[in-house]
Design a protein around this motif. Structure first.
Motif, PDB file in Angstrom:
ATOM      1  N   ILE A 169     -35.407  55.433  19.309  1.00 30.31           N
ATOM      2  CA  ILE A 169     -36.676  55.390  18.699  1.00 30.31           C
ATOM      3  C   ILE A 169     -36.713  55.440  17.458  1.00 30.31           C
ATOM      4  O   ILE A 169     -37.547  54.705  16.792  1.00 30.31           O
ATOM      5  CB  ILE A 169     -37.295  56.788  19.153  1.00 30.31           C
ATOM      6  CG1 ILE A 169     -38.695  57.107  18.575  1.00 30.31           C
ATOM      7  CG2 ILE A 169     -36.287  57.893  18.505  1.00 30.31           C
ATOM      8  CD1 ILE A 169     -39.167  58.091  19.050  1.00 30.31           C
ATOM      9  N   TYR A 170     -35.577  55.624  16.615  1.00 30.79           N
ATOM     10  CA  TYR A 170     -35.583  55.616  15.229  1.00 30.79           C
ATOM     11  C   TYR A 170     -35.339  54.075  14.671  1.00 30.79           C
ATOM     12  O   TYR A 170     -35.851  53.603  13.573  1.00 30.79           O
ATOM     13  CB  TYR A 170     -34.146  56.275  14.730  1.00 30.79           C
ATOM     14  CG  TYR A 170     -34.297  57.598  15.024  1.00 30.79           C
ATOM     15  CD1 TYR A 170     -35.455  58.633  14.123  1.00 30.79           C
ATOM     16  CD2 TYR A 170     -33.751  58.284  15.759  1.00 30.79           C
ATOM     17  CE1 TYR A 170     -35.452  59.916  14.564  1.00 30.79           C
ATOM     18  CE2 TYR A 170     -33.745  59.776  16.247  1.00 30.79           C
ATOM     19  CZ  TYR A 170     -34.587  60.214  15.714  1.00 30.79           C
ATOM     20  OH  TYR A 170     -34.798  61.777  15.816  1.00 30.79           O
ATOM     21  N   ALA A 223     -35.500  56.126  25.083  1.00 33.85           N
ATOM     22  CA  ALA A 223     -35.708  55.718  23.629  1.00 33.85           C
ATOM     23  C   ALA A 223     -35.413  57.091  22.787  1.00 33.85           C
ATOM     24  O   ALA A 223     -34.803  57.021  21.655  1.00 33.85           O
ATOM     25  CB  ALA A 223     -37.110  55.240  23.354  1.00 33.85           C
ATOM     26  N   ILE A 224     -36.136  58.321  23.058  1.00 34.46           N
ATOM     27  CA  ILE A 224     -35.739  59.269  22.316  1.00 34.46           C
ATOM     28  C   ILE A 224     -34.532  60.060  22.544  1.00 34.46           C
ATOM     29  O   ILE A 224     -33.929  60.539  21.513  1.00 34.46           O
ATOM     30  CB  ILE A 224     -36.977  60.438  22.673  1.00 34.46           C
ATOM     31  CG1 ILE A 224     -37.082  61.376  21.775  1.00 34.46           C
ATOM     32  CG2 ILE A 224     -36.833  61.046  24.303  1.00 34.46           C
ATOM     33  CD1 ILE A 224     -37.571  61.121  20.514  1.00 34.46           C
ATOM     34  N   THR A 257     -42.819  57.488  20.346  1.00 32.79           N
ATOM     35  CA  THR A 257     -43.028  57.958  19.237  1.00 32.79           C
ATOM     36  C   THR A 257     -43.749  59.260  19.179  1.00 32.79           C
ATOM     37  O   THR A 257     -43.586  60.085  18.255  1.00 32.79           O
ATOM     38  CB  THR A 257     -43.827  57.010  18.151  1.00 32.79           C
ATOM     39  OG1 THR A 257     -44.917  56.474  18.631  1.00 32.79           O
ATOM     40  CG2 THR A 257     -42.931  55.872  17.978  1.00 32.79           C
ATOM     41  N   VAL A 258     -44.471  59.651  20.363  1.00 36.56           N
ATOM     42  CA  VAL A 258     -45.310  60.884  20.320  1.00 36.56           C
ATOM     43  C   VAL A 258     -44.264  62.135  20.279  1.00 36.56           C
ATOM     44  O   VAL A 258     -44.725  63.033  20.173  1.00 36.56           O
ATOM     45  CB  VAL A 258     -46.284  60.813  21.477  1.00 36.56           C
ATOM     46  CG1 VAL A 258     -47.391  59.685  21.541  1.00 36.56           C
ATOM     47  CG2 VAL A 258     -45.443  60.701  22.938  1.00 36.56           C
ATOM     48  N   LEU A 284     -41.968  62.743  18.553  1.00 34.62           N
ATOM     49  CA  LEU A 284     -41.339  63.034  17.406  1.00 34.62           C
ATOM     50  C   LEU A 284     -42.643  63.778  16.624  1.00 34.62           C
ATOM     51  O   LEU A 284     -42.489  64.385  15.558  1.00 34.62           O
ATOM     52  CB  LEU A 284     -41.083  61.653  16.460  1.00 34.62           C
ATOM     53  CG  LEU A 284     -39.867  60.830  17.034  1.00 34.62           C
ATOM     54  CD1 LEU A 284     -39.850  59.522  16.060  1.00 34.62           C
ATOM     55  CD2 LEU A 284     -38.685  61.701  16.951  1.00 34.62           C
ATOM     56  N   ILE A 285     -43.775  63.570  17.219  1.00 37.27           N
ATOM     57  CA  ILE A 285     -44.822  64.236  16.570  1.00 37.27           C
ATOM     58  C   ILE A 285     -45.453  65.428  17.140  1.00 37.27           C
ATOM     59  O   ILE A 285     -45.511  66.368  16.743  1.00 37.27           O
ATOM     60  CB  ILE A 285     -46.285  63.398  16.844  1.00 37.27           C
ATOM     61  CG1 ILE A 285     -45.950  62.280  16.028  1.00 37.27           C
ATOM     62  CG2 ILE A 285     -47.467  64.062  16.044  1.00 37.27           C
ATOM     63  CD1 ILE A 285     -46.901  60.870  16.210  1.00 37.27           C
ATOM     64  N   TYR A 286     -45.158  65.444  18.644  1.00 39.78           N
ATOM     65  CA  TYR A 286     -45.737  66.547  19.592  1.00 39.78           C
ATOM     66  C   TYR A 286     -44.433  67.327  20.106  1.00 39.78           C
ATOM     67  O   TYR A 286     -43.443  66.397  20.316  1.00 39.78           O
ATOM     68  CB  TYR A 286     -46.792  66.415  20.403  1.00 39.78           C
ATOM     69  CG  TYR A 286     -48.137  65.673  19.851  1.00 39.78           C
ATOM     70  CD1 TYR A 286     -48.857  66.488  19.275  1.00 39.78           C
ATOM     71  CD2 TYR A 286     -48.090  64.403  20.053  1.00 39.78           C
ATOM     72  CE1 TYR A 286     -50.221  65.763  18.879  1.00 39.78           C
ATOM     73  CE2 TYR A 286     -49.459  63.702  19.505  1.00 39.78           C
ATOM     74  CZ  TYR A 286     -50.295  64.613  18.760  1.00 39.78           C
ATOM     75  OH  TYR A 286     -51.623  64.128  18.357  1.00 39.78           O
ATOM     76  N   THR A 287     -44.554  68.423  20.631  1.00 45.49           N
ATOM     77  CA  THR A 287     -43.504  69.308  21.240  1.00 45.49           C
ATOM     78  C   THR A 287     -43.456  68.812  22.639  1.00 45.49           C
ATOM     79  O   THR A 287     -44.507  68.156  23.216  1.00 45.49           O
ATOM     80  CB  THR A 287     -43.870  70.798  21.158  1.00 45.49           C
ATOM     81  OG1 THR A 287     -44.822  70.919  22.037  1.00 45.49           O
ATOM     82  CG2 THR A 287     -43.749  71.319  19.954  1.00 45.49           C
ATOM     83  N   LYS A 288     -42.073  68.743  23.388  1.00 40.50           N
ATOM     84  CA  LYS A 288     -42.113  68.197  24.696  1.00 40.50           C
ATOM     85  C   LYS A 288     -42.678  69.128  25.415  1.00 40.50           C
ATOM     86  O   LYS A 288     -43.644  68.411  26.627  1.00 40.50           O
ATOM     87  CB  LYS A 288     -40.634  68.450  24.931  1.00 40.50           C
ATOM     88  CG  LYS A 288     -39.651  67.230  24.345  1.00 40.50           C
ATOM     89  CD  LYS A 288     -38.319  67.285  24.755  1.00 40.50           C
ATOM     90  CE  LYS A 288     -37.342  66.304  24.130  1.00 40.50           C
ATOM     91  NZ  LYS A 288     -35.960  66.078  24.599  1.00 40.50           N
TER      92      LYS A 288
END
Length: 232
Positions: free
Chosen positions: A48-49, A42-43, A100-101, A103-107
């Motif tokens: 994801i968008y 998805a990412i 969606t995580v 988009l919030i946190y670094t890989k």
């Protein structure tokens, strides 16, 4: 001769129990694999968008809850193949939601938190499996605590209290750490109690895998609040 026969039966019973527990953890691991691969797809694909719409996200969450409730309620009536399909369908939908995580946190912090979760989960599973202490009473207490955390999280949506947020987070971590040990012991007890047939054993393994999967995912998300580093 009689003693040899009893020993052989005990060995066969132990082998069946070990196979059941192995199947539970294998299904759980495969479910986590489906979730991880779905989230990465998805990412990386940009899908994801399309998931960021509140309506789409709501449909995904409702779909996930519906599958869990339906699977838990109908496990005695459906075939094991159907139950397994529902489990993997849930893992797939959860992968879309959890994407969606990224988009919030670094890989890097997501990967680090995953390994922390895996280590904690493994340690508590081992404790639950090997301990001589009966964790049954602890299960009821933990479930009440979980209900309290869910209610408190809903209330804090309106109050937006940082202190309350962190209290809920650490309480949630403690609850799912305990539930991991409790569920591991419950699955061991399920294996030792035996099953009426192969079909019942397979369905029992799927339900056991779902319980452990939920423990792992929720523990991961709570630890991500603590150890996750947000994207700039």
């Amino acid at each position: 001769m009689q003693r040899s026969t009893v020993f052989q039966r005990d060995s066969e019973t132990t082998a069946v129990q070990t196979e059941f527990i192995r199947r539970v953890y294998n299904w759980m691991a495969l479910g986590l694999g489906v979730t991880a691969l779905t989230a990465l797809f998805a990412i990386n694909s940009g899908l994801i968008y399309s998931l960021l719409s509140p309506m789409v996200m709501l449909l995904l969450i409702v779909g996930e809850l519906g599958i869990v409730v339906a699977l838990s309620a109908a496990i005695g009536r459906v075939q094991s193949a159907t139950a397994l399909f529902m489990f993997f369908a849930y893992s797939f939908l959860n992968g879309l939601t959890l994407s969606t995580v990224f988009l919030i946190y670094t890989k890097a912090s997501i990967a680090n938190t995953f390994f922390i979760t895996a280590g904690t989960f493994g340690a508590m599973s081992l404790y639950g499996y090997t301990t001589k202490r009966d964790l049954t009473s602890m299960g009821s207490f933990l479930m009440m605590g979980l209900i309290g955390v869910i209610i408190a999280s809903f209330v804090n949506i309106f109050f937006q209290s940082p202190a309350f947020y962190w209290l809920i987070t650490y309480a949630g971590v403690a609850i799912f750490v305990g539930l991991t040990a409790y569920d591991a012991q419950a699955i061991k007890a399920m294996a030792y109690a035996g099953f009426a047939g192969v079909e019942e054993e397979r369905k029992g393994a799927i339900i056991g895998a779902l319980r452990l999967y939920l423990d792992f995912i929720n523990l991961f998300l709570l630890l991500l609040r603590i150890f996750g580093r947000r994207n700039d």
